[in-house]
Design a protein around this motif. Structure first.
Motif, PDB file in Angstrom:
ATOM      1  N   ASN A  60       0.829  -1.211   0.000  1.00  0.00           N
ATOM      2  CA  ASN A  60       0.000   0.000   0.000  1.00  0.00           C
ATOM      3  C   ASN A  60       0.864   1.262   0.000  1.00  0.00           C
ATOM      4  OD1 ASN A  60       0.960  -0.289   2.501  1.00  0.00           O
ATOM      5  ND2 ASN A  60      -0.986   0.058   3.585  1.00  0.00           N
ATOM      6  N   LYS A  61       2.137   1.083  -0.400  1.00  0.00           N
ATOM      7  CA  LYS A  61       3.034   2.239  -0.493  1.00  0.00           C
ATOM      8  C   LYS A  61       3.406   2.462  -1.951  1.00  0.00           C
ATOM      9  CE  LYS A  61       4.906   1.760   4.054  1.00  0.00           C
ATOM     10  NZ  LYS A  61       6.002   1.587   4.914  1.00  0.00           N
ATOM     11  N   ILE A  62       3.885   3.666  -2.235  1.00  0.00           N
ATOM     12  CA  ILE A  62       4.366   3.897  -3.606  1.00  0.00           C
ATOM     13  C   ILE A  62       5.847   4.262  -3.577  1.00  0.00           C
ATOM     14  CG2 ILE A  62       2.188   4.543  -4.708  1.00  0.00           C
ATOM     15  CD1 ILE A  62       3.124   7.475  -4.342  1.00  0.00           C
ATOM     16  N   GLU A  63       6.508   3.929  -4.675  1.00  0.00           N
ATOM     17  CA  GLU A  63       7.911   4.290  -4.849  1.00  0.00           C
ATOM     18  C   GLU A  63       8.034   5.032  -6.171  1.00  0.00           C
ATOM     19  OE1 GLU A  63       9.459   0.298  -2.523  1.00  0.00           O
ATOM     20  OE2 GLU A  63      10.047   0.590  -4.612  1.00  0.00           O
ATOM     21  N   LEU A  64       8.927   6.015  -6.214  1.00  0.00           N
ATOM     22  CA  LEU A  64       9.077   6.820  -7.433  1.00  0.00           C
ATOM     23  C   LEU A  64      10.526   6.721  -7.915  1.00  0.00           C
ATOM     24  CD1 LEU A  64       7.607  10.379  -7.959  1.00  0.00           C
ATOM     25  CD2 LEU A  64       9.811   9.729  -8.880  1.00  0.00           C
ATOM     26  N   ASP A  65      10.683   6.273  -9.150  1.00  0.00           N
ATOM     27  CA  ASP A  65      12.018   6.104  -9.712  1.00  0.00           C
ATOM     28  C   ASP A  65      12.447   7.407 -10.399  1.00  0.00           C
ATOM     29  OD1 ASP A  65      14.320   5.381 -10.936  1.00  0.00           O
ATOM     30  OD2 ASP A  65      13.491   3.694 -12.067  1.00  0.00           O
ATOM     31  N   MET A  66      13.325   8.160  -9.724  1.00  0.00           N
ATOM     32  CA  MET A  66      13.787   9.436 -10.305  1.00  0.00           C
ATOM     33  C   MET A  66      14.577   9.224 -11.587  1.00  0.00           C
ATOM     34  SD  MET A  66      14.851  12.434  -7.760  1.00  0.00           S
ATOM     35  CE  MET A  66      16.213  11.625  -6.968  1.00  0.00           C
ATOM     36  N   GLY A  67      15.068   8.020 -11.797  1.00  0.00           N
ATOM     37  CA  GLY A  67      15.800   7.719 -13.023  1.00  0.00           C
ATOM     38  C   GLY A  67      14.888   7.611 -14.234  1.00  0.00           C
ATOM     39  N   ARG A  68      13.608   7.393 -13.999  1.00  0.00           N
ATOM     40  CA  ARG A  68      12.632   7.328 -15.101  1.00  0.00           C
ATOM     41  C   ARG A  68      11.805   8.613 -15.197  1.00  0.00           C
ATOM     42  NH1 ARG A  68      11.905   1.676 -16.581  1.00  0.00           N
ATOM     43  NH2 ARG A  68      10.207   2.314 -17.929  1.00  0.00           N
ATOM     44  N   CYS A  69      11.708   9.331 -14.082  1.00  0.00           N
ATOM     45  CA  CYS A  69      10.811  10.500 -14.000  1.00  0.00           C
ATOM     46  C   CYS A  69      11.251  11.621 -14.952  1.00  0.00           C
ATOM     47  CB  CYS A  69      10.817  11.010 -12.555  1.00  0.00           C
ATOM     48  SG  CYS A  69       9.769  12.444 -12.294  1.00  0.00           S
ATOM     49  N   ILE A  70      10.271  12.221 -15.634  1.00  0.00           N
ATOM     50  CA  ILE A  70      10.575  13.372 -16.499  1.00  0.00           C
ATOM     51  C   ILE A  70      10.079  14.682 -15.861  1.00  0.00           C
ATOM     52  CG2 ILE A  70      10.663  12.034 -18.651  1.00  0.00           C
ATOM     53  CD1 ILE A  70       7.789  13.113 -19.233  1.00  0.00           C
ATOM     54  N   PHE A  71       9.682  14.609 -14.596  1.00  0.00           N
ATOM     55  CA  PHE A  71       9.311  15.787 -13.811  1.00  0.00           C
ATOM     56  C   PHE A  71       8.199  16.601 -14.485  1.00  0.00           C
ATOM     57  CE2 PHE A  71      13.277  14.300 -12.275  1.00  0.00           C
ATOM     58  CZ  PHE A  71      13.314  14.599 -10.936  1.00  0.00           C
ATOM     59  N   CYS A  72       7.218  15.863 -15.040  1.00  0.00           N
ATOM     60  CA  CYS A  72       6.090  16.537 -15.696  1.00  0.00           C
ATOM     61  C   CYS A  72       5.089  17.059 -14.676  1.00  0.00           C
ATOM     62  CB  CYS A  72       5.397  15.576 -16.660  1.00  0.00           C
ATOM     63  SG  CYS A  72       4.600  14.174 -15.853  1.00  0.00           S
ATOM     64  N   GLY A  73       5.098  16.501 -13.472  1.00  0.00           N
ATOM     65  CA  GLY A  73       4.219  16.975 -12.404  1.00  0.00           C
ATOM     66  C   GLY A  73       2.804  16.417 -12.449  1.00  0.00           C
ATOM     67  N   LYS A  74       2.515  15.516 -13.399  1.00  0.00           N
ATOM     68  CA  LYS A  74       1.141  15.007 -13.524  1.00  0.00           C
ATOM     69  C   LYS A  74       0.703  14.229 -12.287  1.00  0.00           C
ATOM     70  CE  LYS A  74       0.661  14.882 -18.492  1.00  0.00           C
ATOM     71  NZ  LYS A  74       0.652  14.104 -19.699  1.00  0.00           N
ATOM     72  N   CYS A  75       1.631  13.487 -11.684  1.00  0.00           N
ATOM     73  CA  CYS A  75       1.269  12.695 -10.495  1.00  0.00           C
ATOM     74  C   CYS A  75       0.881  13.614  -9.332  1.00  0.00           C
ATOM     75  CB  CYS A  75       2.418  11.773 -10.100  1.00  0.00           C
ATOM     76  SG  CYS A  75       3.988  12.611  -9.922  1.00  0.00           S
ATOM     77  N   GLU A  76       1.583  14.714  -9.216  1.00  0.00           N
ATOM     78  CA  GLU A  76       1.274  15.673  -8.143  1.00  0.00           C
ATOM     79  C   GLU A  76      -0.102  16.292  -8.373  1.00  0.00           C
ATOM     80  OE1 GLU A  76       3.617  19.294  -8.163  1.00  0.00           O
ATOM     81  OE2 GLU A  76       3.768  19.231  -5.986  1.00  0.00           O
ATOM     82  N   GLN A  77      -0.399  16.606  -9.639  1.00  0.00           N
ATOM     83  CA  GLN A  77      -1.692  17.237  -9.964  1.00  0.00           C
ATOM     84  C   GLN A  77      -2.860  16.298  -9.691  1.00  0.00           C
ATOM     85  OE1 GLN A  77      -1.268  18.280 -14.088  1.00  0.00           O
ATOM     86  NE2 GLN A  77       0.396  19.697 -13.643  1.00  0.00           N
ATOM     87  N   VAL A  78      -2.669  15.003 -10.007  1.00  0.00           N
ATOM     88  CA  VAL A  78      -3.789  14.065  -9.945  1.00  0.00           C
ATOM     89  C   VAL A  78      -4.069  13.557  -8.520  1.00  0.00           C
ATOM     90  CG1 VAL A  78      -2.680  11.799 -10.309  1.00  0.00           C
ATOM     91  CG2 VAL A  78      -4.760  12.365 -11.518  1.00  0.00           C
ATOM     92  N   CYS A  79      -3.090  13.704  -7.641  1.00  0.00           N
ATOM     93  CA  CYS A  79      -3.256  13.159  -6.279  1.00  0.00           C
ATOM     94  C   CYS A  79      -3.915  14.186  -5.362  1.00  0.00           C
ATOM     95  CB  CYS A  79      -1.899  12.746  -5.714  1.00  0.00           C
ATOM     96  SG  CYS A  79      -2.042  12.099  -4.048  1.00  0.00           S
ATOM     97  N   GLN A  80      -5.153  13.879  -4.969  1.00  0.00           N
ATOM     98  CA  GLN A  80      -5.877  14.817  -4.109  1.00  0.00           C
ATOM     99  C   GLN A  80      -5.308  14.841  -2.692  1.00  0.00           C
ATOM    100  OE1 GLN A  80      -9.636  13.015  -4.765  1.00  0.00           O
ATOM    101  NE2 GLN A  80     -10.099  14.298  -6.538  1.00  0.00           N
TER     102      GLN A  80
END
Ligand code: SF4
Ligand code: SF4
Length: 251
Positions: A60-80
């Motif tokens: 029930n946790k999430i991990e974020l791979d900065m090596g794949r991330c393009i820093f588009c910010g979509k995940c931040e926008q979509v997470c209430q």
């Protein structure tokens, strides 16, 4: 002539005093992501919206791979619930690929080279840039480091034309199948000991090209990598910070 001298004196010293002084970054800059697992309600919206599969569910946790991330910010926008927020932290470089996988705990920044390597490269590091199939934005943000605003040369770091004159490689792009052999030959042409820097999501993981059959998902599938600098493209200060960390210069 006198006018030219006066104009020069008025200009003063234009190089930003980094790393002594923190840089002032644009408002839209997105720095290192911060994950707060306790806020996650397991909706998986961030996972489904991520264009590069950079977010992974782990129980029930999430991990974020900065090596794949393009820093588009979509995940931040979509997470209430604001489980992922992007900080202003520009220091993103890591010495190991696995250190780019962000969990809720502290990030392990790149460490300096070992003492014997530091003795060789600490005051003079010549890099050969290899553009291995990216979009050129990583190169553009690297080029500016040689301008007076950043003045990379004051740290003894320079880009050189020949791998035979270099101490290491600075790789951008996902390493296309056409570039794989050229990259290996360039690596072999650099005298040992040598270092390798992979800059940008493409060079770390394939980035937006990841999985495409005409590329090889990043530099470390062809040559050993000593420093990973995330971003798409990485901010020039992120690149400079990564190189300086490698050289043990306080940042
Ligand atoms: S910011 Fe990174 S992790 Fe978030 S959606 Fe974009 S690519 Fe994926
Ligand atoms: S990481 Fe992003 S900016 Fe750099 S080459 Fe790839 S697509 Fe272009």
């Amino acid at each position: 002539m006198l006018k030219a001298f006066v104009a020069r004196i008025k200009q003063g010293y234009r190089t930003y005093p980094f790393p002594k002084k923190k840089p002032s970054l644009p408002e839209r800059f997105k720095g290192r992501p911060v994950i707060s697992d306790s806020k996650c309600n397991d909706c998986k919206k961030c996972i489904s919206i991520c264009p590069t599969d950079a977010i992974i569910a782990n129980g029930n946790k999430i991990e974020l791979d900065m090596g794949r991330c393009i820093f588009c910010g979509k995940c931040e926008q979509v997470c209430q619930n604001k489980t992922i927020i992007f900080s202003r932290e520009y220091s993103l470089a890591a010495g190991k690929r696995e250190d780019l996988l962000l969990k809720s705990q502290e990030f392990k920044s790149a460490e300096s080279l070992k003492a014997d390597m530091l003795k060789i490269f600490g005051r003079s590091l010549k890099l050969r840039q290899v553009s291995a199939g990216g979009c050129n934005a990583c190169e553009a943000d690297t080029n500016v480091l040689s301008t007076l605003a950043y003045d990379l040369g004051r740290f003894g770091v320079q880009f050189v034309a020949s791998p035979r004159h270099a101490d290491g490689l600075f790789i951008t792009g996902p390493v296309t199948t056409n570039m794989k052999l050229a990259l290996k030959k360039t690596y072999d042409a650099v005298p040992s000991p040598k270092i390798v820097i992979a800059a940008g999501a493409c060079a770390i993981s394939g980035g937006i090209y990841s999985g495409h059959p005409e590329q090889t998902n990043g530099a470390d599938n062809s040559v050993p990598v000593d420093l990973y600098i995330p971003g798409c493209p990485p901010n020039p200060y992120t690149i400079l910070d990564g190189i300086l960390r490698l050289l043990g210069v306080g940042s």
